[in-house]
Design a protein around this motif. Structure first.
Motif, PDB file in Angstrom:
ATOM      1  N   ALA A  89       3.409   6.115  -6.164  1.00 41.78           N
ATOM      2  CA  ALA A  89       2.823   4.805  -5.834  1.00 41.78           C
ATOM      3  C   ALA A  89       3.050   3.838  -6.995  1.00 41.78           C
ATOM      4  O   ALA A  89       3.419   2.677  -6.807  1.00 41.78           O
ATOM      5  CB  ALA A  89       1.341   4.953  -5.552  1.00 41.78           C
ATOM      6  N   ASP A  90       2.850   4.355  -8.193  1.00 40.18           N
ATOM      7  CA  ASP A  90       3.032   3.552  -9.399  1.00 40.18           C
ATOM      8  C   ASP A  90       4.467   3.038  -9.509  1.00 40.18           C
ATOM      9  O   ASP A  90       4.714   1.876  -9.810  1.00 40.18           O
ATOM     10  CB  ASP A  90       2.729   4.456 -10.600  1.00 40.18           C
ATOM     11  N   ARG A  91       5.427   3.916  -9.231  1.00 44.38           N
ATOM     12  CA  ARG A  91       6.837   3.534  -9.345  1.00 44.38           C
ATOM     13  C   ARG A  91       7.220   2.486  -8.312  1.00 44.38           C
ATOM     14  O   ARG A  91       8.052   1.623  -8.557  1.00 44.38           O
ATOM     15  CB  ARG A  91       7.741   4.769  -9.204  1.00 44.38           C
ATOM     16  N   PHE A  92       6.615   2.570  -7.129  1.00 42.69           N
ATOM     17  CA  PHE A  92       6.889   1.546  -6.105  1.00 42.69           C
ATOM     18  C   PHE A  92       6.139   0.250  -6.397  1.00 42.69           C
ATOM     19  O   PHE A  92       6.417  -0.777  -5.801  1.00 42.69           O
ATOM     20  CB  PHE A  92       6.522   2.065  -4.709  1.00 42.69           C
ATOM     21  N   PHE A 103      -2.065  -1.349  -4.080  1.00 42.07           N
ATOM     22  CA  PHE A 103      -3.129  -0.461  -3.577  1.00 42.07           C
ATOM     23  C   PHE A 103      -2.571   0.897  -3.165  1.00 42.07           C
ATOM     24  O   PHE A 103      -1.412   1.004  -2.755  1.00 42.07           O
ATOM     25  CB  PHE A 103      -3.829  -1.076  -2.360  1.00 42.07           C
ATOM     26  N   ALA A 104      -3.432   1.899  -3.268  1.00 49.50           N
ATOM     27  CA  ALA A 104      -3.092   3.218  -2.721  1.00 49.50           C
ATOM     28  C   ALA A 104      -4.271   3.702  -1.878  1.00 49.50           C
ATOM     29  O   ALA A 104      -5.431   3.393  -2.187  1.00 49.50           O
ATOM     30  CB  ALA A 104      -2.799   4.201  -3.834  1.00 49.50           C
ATOM     31  N   MET A 143      -4.566  -0.140  -7.831  1.00 55.45           N
ATOM     32  CA  MET A 143      -3.668   0.513  -8.776  1.00 55.45           C
ATOM     33  C   MET A 143      -3.677  -0.161 -10.151  1.00 55.45           C
ATOM     34  O   MET A 143      -3.353   0.474 -11.147  1.00 55.45           O
ATOM     35  CB  MET A 143      -2.236   0.542  -8.223  1.00 55.45           C
ATOM     36  N   ALA A 144      -3.999  -1.441 -10.197  1.00 55.25           N
ATOM     37  CA  ALA A 144      -3.972  -2.137 -11.485  1.00 55.25           C
ATOM     38  C   ALA A 144      -5.184  -1.760 -12.339  1.00 55.25           C
ATOM     39  O   ALA A 144      -5.063  -1.470 -13.519  1.00 55.25           O
ATOM     40  CB  ALA A 144      -3.923  -3.639 -11.270  1.00 55.25           C
ATOM     41  N   THR A 145      -6.367  -1.715 -11.689  1.00 52.76           N
ATOM     42  CA  THR A 145      -7.588  -1.465 -12.471  1.00 52.76           C
ATOM     43  C   THR A 145      -8.025   0.000 -12.419  1.00 52.76           C
ATOM     44  O   THR A 145      -8.819   0.437 -13.250  1.00 52.76           O
ATOM     45  CB  THR A 145      -8.753  -2.310 -11.913  1.00 52.76           C
ATOM     46  N   VAL A 181       0.837  -1.215   0.000  1.00 56.92           N
ATOM     47  CA  VAL A 181       0.000   0.000   0.000  1.00 56.92           C
ATOM     48  C   VAL A 181       0.867   1.258   0.000  1.00 56.92           C
ATOM     49  O   VAL A 181       1.861   1.337   0.719  1.00 56.92           O
ATOM     50  CB  VAL A 181      -0.904   0.039   1.265  1.00 56.92           C
ATOM     51  N   PHE A 182       0.470   2.206  -0.827  1.00 56.15           N
ATOM     52  CA  PHE A 182       1.075   3.536  -0.779  1.00 56.15           C
ATOM     53  C   PHE A 182       0.015   4.490  -0.247  1.00 56.15           C
ATOM     54  O   PHE A 182      -1.131   4.473  -0.711  1.00 56.15           O
ATOM     55  CB  PHE A 182       1.526   3.976  -2.171  1.00 56.15           C
TER      56      PHE A 182
END
Ligand code: AMP
Length: 434
Positions: free
Chosen positions: A374-377, A381-382, A400-402, A331-332
């Motif tokens: 968040a995407d880079r890590f 989930f965020a 984050m995926a969908t 999670v971010f």
């Protein structure tokens, strides 16, 4: 400004490599513990005499490869090139000879050798090793070899190695054989490499494992040690082989295997890379029945081995082995504004307490930047907490995926997140002393 780099022959272990170190440690510790071995650590440096006397000052390691230093009081110290001498020093210093025998110890330590760096050969490297001190029964020889065999099996790389074994007999056998070798080499000196001419004066047994082609031809025609072995030494060797057979361990008898150090007696062994042979051995060891006494203790038989961690890891990588690790951020947490940041910080602490691997709570001014982070890590989930969410006592949970988002009451967040992440993926501290 000069750009600093690691000293020649050394390397940094980056996080992606530590995954292998941790795994290997786990695998080894498991097998060591099962067999009653307990961990010991000795200092990285010792009085130089520990190694000079222990390993023998004519050996390659001592004559060429040690890192020697003097401290401010002029004491001569040496960075440890191998593990056994320090362990035996500690064994005596702490009166471990009063413990039940065999005393079973293992170590995982960095070692230092001033060798020419090349593939699989570094100036600082790590070894895992075990020592079984106080037992002369050949069954223990087979047992310690079995542990190494088992670890390589656990790591699924055993098929890459061939176990080589030999006997170096006892001190008296060696003395006689030494004389025989000296007479054999009379008149053949000029066909030897420079190193071997030197070895001939100091340690003729070492001529047998020289890698130089001419030296190897001469060595293959030299008197055979088996003709100088006492009945007792022959019996010991035979028993070890019988026990290895019993354990289903394949081996190749190799009369030229002498190992580099003076302290070995009877059984010696190495696991050789099947394609590269001795050049890239993964580990080895043997009996050292005289060492404890040489360090001032009572006569005490002992046996041990060490493996090179970097070489093991290299083999695992070559074999395409991927190891599991627990470094998966789930999670971010992104927030806008100071109050949101406070909420985020508390949420982060609560998630950590429940075992959810999570980062964030930095409250940077732009939500877009935070989500990019968040995407880079690569977190699945965020959590987003903006001004509206603060007011409403909620948070947005984003897949984050969908890109799907749901609004969750702040107080339910931890439970909802754990459901999304899955109980199996939690990193809880069940090991803490309660
Ligand atoms: P040795 O007792 O010298 O046979 O060392 C045992 C094992 O440690 C070797 O089989 C190697 O896997 C490893 N090793 C020894 N020297 C080095 C080195 N300079 N760099 C990396 N690994 C080493």
């Amino acid at each position: 400004m000069a750009k600093f780099q690691t000293p020649r022959g050394t390397f940094d272990i980056l996080p992606e490599d530590h995954v292998y170190y941790s795994y290997l440690k786990k695998v080894c510790r498991h097998r060591f513990r099962q067999s009653g071995f307990r961990r010991i650590s000795t200092p990285i440096f010792e009085d130089s005499e520990v190694f000079r006397q222990g390993l023998g000052d004519t050996t390659d390691i001592i004559s060429k490869e040690t890192y020697d230093l003097q401290d401010k009081k002029g004491r001569n110290l040496t960075l440890k090139p191998e593990g056994t001498a320090g362990v035996v020093r500690a064994y005596l210093e702490h009166n471990m000879d009063s413990l039940p025998k065999p005393t079973l110890l293992y170590y995982l330590e960095p070692h230092f050798r001033y060798d020419r760096p090349q593939r699989g050969r570094f100036r600082q490297f790590h070894q895992f090793g075990i020592e079984a001190i106080g037992e002369s029964d050949p069954s223990i020889d087979a047992q310690v070899i079995y542990i190494l065999h088992k670890i390589l099996t656990d790591l699924t790389i055993r098929d890459r190695f061939a176990l080589q074994i030999n006997t170096l007999g006892n001190k008296e056998d060696r003395k006689e054989y030494r004389e025989a070798l000296l007479s054999y080499y009379i008149g053949k000196e000029r066909n030897l490499c420079d190193d071997c001419r030197e070895r001939l004066k100091k340690n003729p047994l070492r001529l047998l494992d020289c890698k130089n082609e001419d030296c190897q031809i001469l060595a293959s025609l030299a008197p055979k040690f088996e003709d100088y072995l006492s009945d007792e030494s022959k019996q010991h060797y035979q028993d070890v082989k019988d026990f290895l057979d019993e354990l289903g361990i394949e081996y190749q008898e190799n009369a030229q295997l002498v190992r580099g150090l003076d302290y070995y007696t009877h059984t010696v062994f190495e696991f050789w890379d099947k394609t590269e042979g001795a050049q890239n051995a993964i580990g080895g060891g043997g009996r050292y029945d005289g060492l404890v006494e040489m360090f001032g203790g009572n006569p005490t038989p002992a046996i041990g081995w060490a493996i090179g961690v970097e070489r093991v890891i290299n083999h695992m990588k070559e074999a395409g082995i991927k190891v599991q690790n627990k470094n998966h951020l789930e999670v971010f947490i992104a927030g806008l504004g100071k109050v949101a940041k406070q909420k985020c910080l508390k949420l982060l602490a609560d998630l950590h307490d429940r075992g959810v691997q999570s980062i964030g709570a930095l409250g940077k001014p732009s939500m877009k930047d935070q989500l990019r982070q968040a995407d880079r890590f690569g977190t699945p989930f965020a959590v987003i907490i903006g001004e509206i969410e603060v007011k409403e006592g909620t948070a947005i949970l984003r897949d984050m995926a969908t890109g799907e988002q749901e609004v969750v009451p702040y107080e339910d967040l931890v439970d909802v997140i754990i459901e999304c992440v899955g109980e199996d993926n939690l990193d809880t501290a069940d090991f803490l002393v309660k």
